[in-house]
Enzyme design. Structure first.
Site, short mmCIF file in Angstrom:
data_model
loop_
_atom_site.label_atom_id
_atom_site.label_comp_id
_atom_site.label_asym_id
_atom_site.label_seq_id
_atom_site.Cartn_x
_atom_site.Cartn_y
_atom_site.Cartn_z
N SER A 138 0.86 -1.17 0.00
CA SER A 138 0.00 0.00 0.00
C SER A 138 0.90 1.22 0.00
O SER A 138 1.74 1.37 0.89
CB SER A 138 -0.89 -0.02 1.25
OG SER A 138 -1.66 1.16 1.33
N LYS A 164 -1.11 -1.08 -4.42
CA LYS A 164 -2.29 -0.28 -4.06
C LYS A 164 -1.83 1.15 -3.86
O LYS A 164 -0.85 1.39 -3.16
CB LYS A 164 -2.90 -0.85 -2.78
CG LYS A 164 -3.82 0.07 -1.99
CD LYS A 164 -4.57 -0.71 -0.93
CE LYS A 164 -4.70 0.05 0.37
NZ LYS A 164 -5.37 -0.78 1.41
N LYS A 166 -3.12 5.15 -2.77
CA LYS A 166 -4.17 5.88 -2.06
C LYS A 166 -4.64 7.02 -2.96
O LYS A 166 -3.82 7.66 -3.62
CB LYS A 166 -3.61 6.45 -0.75
CG LYS A 166 -3.23 5.38 0.26
CD LYS A 166 -4.45 4.71 0.85
CE LYS A 166 -4.09 3.84 2.04
NZ LYS A 166 -5.29 3.25 2.66
N ASP A 191 -7.27 2.94 -3.14
CA ASP A 191 -8.01 2.98 -1.87
C ASP A 191 -8.33 4.44 -1.55
O ASP A 191 -7.42 5.26 -1.41
CB ASP A 191 -7.16 2.35 -0.76
CG ASP A 191 -7.89 2.26 0.58
OD1 ASP A 191 -9.06 2.69 0.66
OD2 ASP A 191 -7.28 1.74 1.54
N GLU A 216 -11.13 0.53 -3.34
CA GLU A 216 -11.42 0.21 -1.94
C GLU A 216 -12.11 1.38 -1.25
O GLU A 216 -11.65 2.52 -1.35
CB GLU A 216 -10.09 -0.14 -1.25
CG GLU A 216 -10.21 -0.66 0.17
CD GLU A 216 -8.84 -1.03 0.75
OE1 GLU A 216 -7.87 -1.23 -0.02
OE2 GLU A 216 -8.75 -1.12 1.98
N ASP A 241 -13.75 -1.90 3.14
CA ASP A 241 -12.82 -1.97 4.28
C ASP A 241 -13.54 -1.41 5.51
O ASP A 241 -14.19 -2.16 6.26
CB ASP A 241 -11.54 -1.17 3.92
CG ASP A 241 -10.54 -1.02 5.05
OD1 ASP A 241 -10.80 -1.48 6.18
OD2 ASP A 241 -9.46 -0.43 4.83
N LYS A 265 -9.63 -7.11 8.07
CA LYS A 265 -8.63 -6.62 9.02
C LYS A 265 -8.96 -7.18 10.39
O LYS A 265 -10.10 -7.04 10.87
CB LYS A 265 -8.62 -5.09 9.07
CG LYS A 265 -7.96 -4.43 7.87
CD LYS A 265 -7.92 -2.93 7.99
CE LYS A 265 -7.26 -2.31 6.76
NZ LYS A 265 -7.48 -0.86 6.68
N GLY A 293 -3.83 -4.07 6.11
CA GLY A 293 -2.83 -3.72 7.12
C GLY A 293 -3.15 -2.39 7.75
O GLY A 293 -3.94 -1.60 7.22
O1 OSB Z 1 -7.24 1.72 4.53
O2 OSB Z 1 -5.99 0.04 4.31
C1 OSB Z 1 -6.20 1.15 4.79
C2 OSB Z 1 -3.13 2.31 6.76
C3 OSB Z 1 -3.73 2.99 7.80
C4 OSB Z 1 -5.10 3.10 7.82
C5 OSB Z 1 -5.87 2.51 6.82
C6 OSB Z 1 -5.27 1.82 5.79
C7 OSB Z 1 -3.88 1.74 5.74
C8 OSB Z 1 -3.15 1.11 4.66
C9 OSB Z 1 -1.78 0.61 5.00
O3 OSB Z 1 -3.52 1.06 3.51
C10 OSB Z 1 -1.62 -0.83 4.88
C11 OSB Z 1 -0.30 -1.29 5.44
O4 OSB Z 1 -0.20 -1.54 6.66
O5 OSB Z 1 0.64 -1.40 4.67
MG MG Z 2 -8.42 0.59 3.20
#
Ligand code: OSB
Ligand code: MG
Length: 371
Positions: A138, A164, A166, A191, A216, A241, A265, A293
């Site tokens: 991510s 992925k 953001k 995401d 996402e 999510d 999660k 994560g």
């Molecule tokens: O939405 O998946 C998410 C990190 C913090 C809060 C929300 C998210 C995330 C990530 C990071 O996308 C995933 C990772 O731990 O690598």
């Molecule tokens: Mg997410």
């Protein structure tokens, strides 16, 4: 396996990230993480609470964890006879929400139980279907598109199987276009962390031309219905999510066709018991799942690896190497990812990695032994 907990130790640690991580809701430079150690008959189990530093991903945050566990969870759990770790979820079900706090403790109990049984955590939760888990990364919002593209290049070279990125208003269609142009064939997804509303449906539909694996959580953190309306309008599969907090939410989302994929999660769902139920339900309905994560330290990372060995986790998750986040992790050696983009599932009892207790101690800012 019957057990009774004699002690719970809460610790708060502080760990700087190697690189800041930015989502549509905030930028994080440093993590403040609550760890839970549960103790019974001379053995310890460990869990990690996945709440962020602010109540922006959901309502929980680092500072809300301590009073919740100390004043509401521990009194119901300590010195109480349990038939097994699977009963812990129900024992705290009278608490509304706060799944991450409850889940950190619940996962610690599964870890303890698997150590007592002398089996790897992955096996103990009913997983172990695979000896290696496929990994994705991510990548947060960057200061420029060039920086993002450079980061993607680095992760692809490291072997990661899926990227992925953001997105948020102002960092979306044009960014995805540039990334797709540069990398025409990679497994790519986006995401949004709830940054849009249904009024943005036509805007989001522009993503359909980029062959994304999924988008996402585009809409509100507590919505299911609008996602169903959006999914009917766009071709890109929606993955949920934030809004899937209970097994029943997963049932609602699947029944309403609000998603075609689920992100599972451990913390968001309150631990292994509920995460497994969501997994089983999704599998029975042909919905693929993957493990999300929350910028975890080594303990949470190890728990995610165990979870990812359940058979329905057919897509690469956001479970990646320790060194992407930490100069030094609290497990030694840290989680490593092979050049093929997989993690070997550990075979030692419990979560399967060695804790670096000296380092853990040196970054502990607060500690409480309950009761
Ligand atoms: O939405 O998946 C998410 C990190 C913090 C809060 C929300 C998210 C995330 C990530 C990071 O996308 C995933 C990772 O731990 O690598
Ligand atoms: Mg997410």
């Amino acid at each position: 396996m019957a057990f009774r907990l004699e002690r719970i130790v809460l610790r708060q640690i502080r760990m700087p990230l190697v690189h800041f991580f930015e989502t549509s809701f905030s930028r994080t430079y440093e993590r403040a993480i609550v760890l839970v150690e549960v103790i019974s008959e001379g053995l310890s189990g460990w869990g990690e609470v996945t709440a962020g530093e602010h109540p922006f991903y959901n309502e929980e945050w680092t500072a809300s964890i301590w009073p919740l566990l100390r004043d509401y969870v521990a009194p119901r759990i300590l010195h109480h006879d349990f038939d097994g770790a699977g009963d812990v979820y129900g024992r705290t079900a009278h608490i509304r929400g706060h799944f991450m706090a409850r889940g950190g403790l619940e996962a610690a109990v599964w870890d303890l139980e698997s150590r007592r049984a002398g089996v790897p955590l992955a096996r103990h939760i009913g997983g172990g279907a695979r000896a290696q888990v496929p990994c994705g990364v991510s990548i947060g919002i960057q200061d420029s598109a060039a920086q993002l593209i450079e980061k993607i290049q680095t992760e692809l070279h490291a072997g990661y199987q899926r990227i992925k990125i953001k997105i948020k208003p102002g960092w979306d269609i044009d960014i995805v276009r540039q990334v797709r142009h540069k990398f025409p064939n990679i497994l790519l997804m986006a995401d949004a962390n709830s940054a849009y509303t249904l009024a943005d449906a036509a805007h989001l539909k522009q993503l359909d031309e980029f062959n994304l694996m999924m988008i996402e959580q585009p809409l509100a953190h507590d919505d299911i219905l609008d996602h169903a309306i959006l999914q009917a309008k766009i071709e890109t599969p929606i993955c949920l999510d934030e809004c899937i907090r209970t097994p029943h939410h997963a049932e609602q989302a699947i029944a309403l066709h609000a998603c075609r994929i689920l992100n599972i999660k451990l913390g968001r769902l309150g631990g292994f018991h509920a995460a497994k139920r969501v997994h089983d339900f999704a599998q029975a309905h042909g919905i693929p799942v993957w493990c999300g994560g929350m910028l975890e330290s080594g303990i949470g990372r190890a728990h995610n690896i165990a979870l990812s060995t359940l058979p329905g986790f057919t897509l690469p998750g956001d479970v990646s190497a320790s060194k992407r986040y930490w100069k030094r992790d609290i497990i030694a050696p840290g989680v490593e990812v092979s050049p093929q983009g997989v993690i070997d599932v550990p075979t030692a009892p419990g979560f399967g990695y060695e804790l670096d207790l000296d380092y853990l101690k040196s970054i502990t800012e607060r500690e409480d032994v309950l009761p």
